[in-house]
Design an enzyme around this catalytic site. Structure first.
Site, PDB file in Angstrom:
ATOM      1  N   ALA A  45       0.824  -1.211   0.000  1.00 15.03           N
ATOM      2  CA  ALA A  45       0.000   0.000   0.000  1.00 15.03           C
ATOM      3  C   ALA A  45       0.862   1.267   0.000  1.00 15.03           C
ATOM      4  CB  ALA A  45      -0.946   0.009   1.193  1.00 15.03           C
ATOM      5  N   CYS A  46       1.954   1.249   0.732  1.00 17.60           N
ATOM      6  CA  CYS A  46       2.827   2.432   0.790  1.00 17.60           C
ATOM      7  C   CYS A  46       3.486   2.690  -0.562  1.00 17.60           C
ATOM      8  CB  CYS A  46       3.884   2.264   1.874  1.00 17.60           C
ATOM      9  SG  CYS A  46       3.160   2.155   3.529  1.00 17.60           S
ATOM     10  N   THR A  47       3.867   1.626  -1.232  1.00 13.39           N
ATOM     11  CA  THR A  47       4.453   1.762  -2.564  1.00 13.39           C
ATOM     12  C   THR A  47       3.425   2.326  -3.530  1.00 13.39           C
ATOM     13  OG1 THR A  47       6.008  -0.035  -2.153  1.00 13.39           O
ATOM     14  CG2 THR A  47       5.556   0.506  -4.457  1.00 13.39           C
ATOM     15  N   ALA A  50       2.914   6.071  -2.811  1.00  9.86           N
ATOM     16  CA  ALA A  50       4.052   6.892  -3.237  1.00  9.86           C
ATOM     17  C   ALA A  50       4.123   6.987  -4.764  1.00  9.86           C
ATOM     18  CB  ALA A  50       5.347   6.332  -2.668  1.00  9.86           C
TER      19      ALA A  50
END
Length: 157
Positions: A45-47, A50
Site C-alpha cells: 500500500a505504501c508503494t 508513493a
C-alpha cells in the site's frame, strides 16, 4: 494518536531526505504542501501511494502544491525505496519521531491482535500560510491522490 486537524498551524520540522539533502516546513513558505505519512517503505500500500503521488506531481505543481512523503524508515531504506520505484516526490525520514509525534500520526496500532507503535496512514494539505487546510486519517490508497488533488485545486493560492 490524534492527528492534527484543519485550522491548526503546521509544526516546523527539518528532516533528512532520500536524495541526501534536508527538507523543512520553511522551504515551502508561501506554497501549498501535501504531506503524506506512510507506515513502511516498500510495502504494497505504501508503494502504491508513493507511486500515485509521484505520478501526479505535475498536476499538483500546476495547482501550486508541493509533495512530501514521510515515514519512520531509516534514510538508507528510503533511498532504496525511491530508487527501486523511480519516485519523483521528495521522501524524508523521521527516525527521531519528532515530526511524526508533532503531527499526531505516530502511536499505538493493532493488527491481528498484536499491539505495536507505528504511523497511521495520514495526509495533510497545508495552505500557503502554514495552516492545515485539510487532513485525511486512516487513508485508503485507492482514489486518494485524486481526492487530495481536488482539495489542493480548491485551496486559494
Amino acid at each position: 494518536m490524534q492527528p492534527l486537524q484543519a485550522g491548526q498551524a503546521a509544526p516546523a520540522f527539518c528532516l533528512p531526505t532520500a536524495d541526501g539533502g534536508t527538507v523543512s516546513l520553511a522551504d515551502f513558505h508561501g506554497r501549498k504542501l501535501v504531506i503524506f505519512f506512510y507506515p513502511k517503505a516498500d510495502t504494497e500500500a505504501c508503494t502504491r501511494e508513493a507511486i500515485d503521488f509521484s505520478g501526479s506531481k505535475a498536476a499538483f505543481a500546476a495547482v501550486g502544491a508541493e509533495l512530501l512523503g514521510v515515514s519512520h524508515d531509516p534514510i538508507r531504506k528510503q533511498q532504496k525505496f525511491v530508487s527501486k520505484h523511480g519516485l519523483s516526490t521528495t521522501i524524508a525520514s523521521d527516525e527521531t519521531l519528532g515530526m511524526l509525534n508533532a503531527y499526531g500520526v505516530w502511536g499505538e496500532k493493532s493488527m491481528y491482535g498484536r499491539t505495536y507503535l507505528g504511523i497511521e496512514r495520514t495526509t495533510m494539505l497545508i495552505d500557503t500560510k502554514g495552516v492545515i487546510a485539510q487532513a485525511w486519517s486512516k487513508v485508503r490508497v485507492a482514489n486518494h491522490v485524486a481526492e487530495v488533488l481536488e482539495a489542493a485545486r480548491a485551496l486559494p493560492a
